[in-house]
Scaffold this active site. Structure first.
Site, PDB file in Angstrom:
ATOM      1  N   SER A 248      13.552   0.521  10.963  1.00  0.00           N
ATOM      2  CA  SER A 248      12.464   1.411  10.535  1.00  0.00           C
ATOM      3  C   SER A 248      11.425   0.647   9.745  1.00  0.00           C
ATOM      4  CB  SER A 248      13.003   2.554   9.683  1.00  0.00           C
ATOM      5  OG  SER A 248      13.331   2.072   8.395  1.00  0.00           O
ATOM      6  N   LYS A 249      10.226   1.165   9.837  1.00  0.00           N
ATOM      7  CA  LYS A 249       9.090   0.568   9.139  1.00  0.00           C
ATOM      8  C   LYS A 249       9.359   0.546   7.625  1.00  0.00           C
ATOM      9  CE  LYS A 249       4.586   0.081   8.064  1.00  0.00           C
ATOM     10  NZ  LYS A 249       3.928  -1.178   8.115  1.00  0.00           N
ATOM     11  N   ARG A 250       9.907   1.664   7.141  1.00  0.00           N
ATOM     12  CA  ARG A 250      10.105   1.810   5.705  1.00  0.00           C
ATOM     13  C   ARG A 250      11.042   0.713   5.175  1.00  0.00           C
ATOM     14  NH1 ARG A 250      13.575   4.733   2.930  1.00  0.00           N
ATOM     15  NH2 ARG A 250      14.466   5.581   4.832  1.00  0.00           N
ATOM     16  N   GLY A 253       9.854  -3.195   7.341  1.00  0.00           N
ATOM     17  CA  GLY A 253       8.473  -3.666   7.423  1.00  0.00           C
ATOM     18  C   GLY A 253       7.979  -3.664   8.851  1.00  0.00           C
TER      19      GLY A 253
END
Ligand code: GLU
Length: 481
Positions: A248-250, A253
């Protein structure tokens, strides 16, 4: 009876960048569509006005284009279809299949608190399912706003034959109570809008991430309630990291985002190959790792997608990308990396032919195109450090000075126009000094390029030319103690 048209869709939400997992799912959809000569539809699920951003929509559209995923229809935007959601909500309400729920946030929080204390699953208890007209009136008089909930059948096993996971069964009692389909401000929620659209767009197969399994169990009764035929489902395993976290982006990154790969000069064919291969192997050659999407369309089967989660592995992606970069001609590599080269280097120092020679010499070592300037930078300047680490060790050998001084005094006999000749002269110097292999080459390489590895030494000497060779050797000698 005519066969049902094959129509698939990918439906990203522009609340973030285009995610690697969405792209992988899009490739599986795309392959299935192509094999079955169906239609592929792009739908942008932009109902969440607060979290949507136009730049994400733009990134999503550009990302698919870069990856050469084309669509037969769309993009359709859910934000332009609110009338349709309203119409179907009214239909469900008038048929008694949906109802107004006037619960306040406080009441729902309280319910959750009680359930948590009792250690039972948290869910809406359908308390406003059967309100009398009297009760409704009183809530309205209190000024309460209402959401609209869909009446899920009680305690029913929702079963489907998943194209990837096989037979799946979820009981409606495990779905959190009657789902909200429309907020008080008339914004439809995901599970409802998606069913209206999949129904309205006559989607035959829904292939999406397996984080939607429970949603599918909510959606099947909705399809039925709305009178649509239920599509065939396939749930693709999600991508996890090595430490078993959902990519995940969270948390991870921008490795989760396609635009990172685009920016850093990965090749779209490599990314496609890597992502598809993550959970799918060729039936004819299961060991084959390298394939272009066009080659596998006829071989593609959803049933061969693995059920277990995929693991993100950057070195493996580099391996794929390196393979595809090696297949490029020098000119293609140059054209695709031109923006990196122009940004980092003063290209006017060399002719295009010389530049091509440099690129040809290092191309096979590239994991991604943005590494290109770093590998040929030494041709453009001598800002490398001779005083530390391996370079220092190499230059502090007894022989280093002998070799470098000898080259300095032999500059006149080097034929700089020919890399082979340059190399031959170095080997002759080595013979005279009784040195060969790394004892001979490394000090020269370090002096000229700041590294004991790199392209052919003859090529380095030839491309640098007499003046640069002279000044770099002098500089290295000055560093010697
Ligand atoms: N907008 C949803 C998502 O991005 C689509 C899921 C689906 O394919 O139904 O997760």
């Amino acid at each position: 009876m005519s066969q049902k048209e094959i129509r698939l869709r990918i439906a990203p939400s522009p609340t973030g960048s285009l995610h690697l997992g969405t792209v992988r799912t899009a490739f599986y959809n795309y392959l299935f569509v192509k094999k079955n000569k169906g239609k592929f539809i792009l739908r942008i699920e932009d109902t969440d006005q607060q979290r949507n951003k136009d730049e994400y929509t733009k990134e999503i559209l550009e990302g698919f284009k870069w990856l050469k995923i084309s669509f037969d229809e769309g993009p359709y935007f859910q934000s332009e279809r609110f009338d349709l959601y309203k119409k179907f909500t009214n239909k469900l309400l008038s048929e008694g299949k949906a109802y107004h729920c006037f619960c306040t946030q406080e009441e729902l929080d309280e319910l959750r608190k009680i359930q948590r204390a009792a250690k039972v699953p948290e869910k809406y208890d359908n308390r406003h399912r059967n309100l009398t007209e009297e009760q409704k009136k009183s809530f309205i008089e209190q000024g309460r706003k209402s959401v609209i909930r869909f009446k899920l059948p009680d305690n029913v096993d929702i079963k489907w034959n998943d194209e990837i996971r096989g037979s799946v069964c979820v009981n409606t009692n495990d779905l959190g109570g009657d789902p909200v389909i429309m907020r008080a401000d008339s914004v439809p929620l995901y599970n409802f809008a998606v069913v209206v659209d999949d129904g309205d767009m006559r989607i035959s197969h829904v292939i999406r991430g397996d984080d939607h399994l429970h949603n599918t169990a909510k959606q099947i009764p909705l399809f039925e309630a709305l009178g649509f035929s239920v599509p065939i489902f396939g749930h693709v395993p999600l991508i996890f990291t090595h430490d078993r976290e959902k990519l995940s982006k969270r948390k991870h990154g921008d490795i989760a985002n396609i635009d990172k790969y685009q920016r850093e000069g990965f090749l779209p064919d490599a990314l496609a190959n890597y992502l598809v291969h993550m959970s799918w192997t060729r039936p004819d050659k299961p060991e084959a790792e390298i394939f272009k999407l066009d080659e596998i369309i006829d071989l593609f089967e959803l049933g061969r997608i693995s059920k277990s989660s995929a693991v993100y592995d950057l070195p493996k992606l580099y391996w794929f990308d390196n393979h595809y970069i090696k297949e490029l001609s020098v000119e293609e590599t140059y054209n695709l990396s031109k923006h990196f080269l122009e940004k980092d280097l003063n290209l006017s120092l060399y002719s295009k032919e010389q530049l091509f020679q440099m690129i040809g010499a290092i191309q096979s070592g590239l994991n991604k195109l943005d590494e290109i300037s770093g590998l040929i930078k030494f041709f453009f300047d001598d800002k490398f450090d001779l005083n530390t680490g391996e370079n220092k060790n190499t230059l502090s050998t007894e022989n280093a000075r002998r070799i470098l001084e000898k080259i300095l005094s032999s500059l006149e006999i080097i034929n700089f126009s020919d890399p082979h000749d340059c190399k031959k002269t170095i080997d002759n110097i080595g013979k005279e000094l009784g040195l060969k292999g790394k004892d001979l080459y490394w000090p020269i390489r370090v002096a000229l390029s700041g590294s004991n590895k790199g392209p052919d030494l003859g090529l380095i000497i030839s491309l640098l030319g007499k003046e640069k060779v002279k000044s770099r050797i002098e500089k290295a000698i000055a560093v010697l103690v």
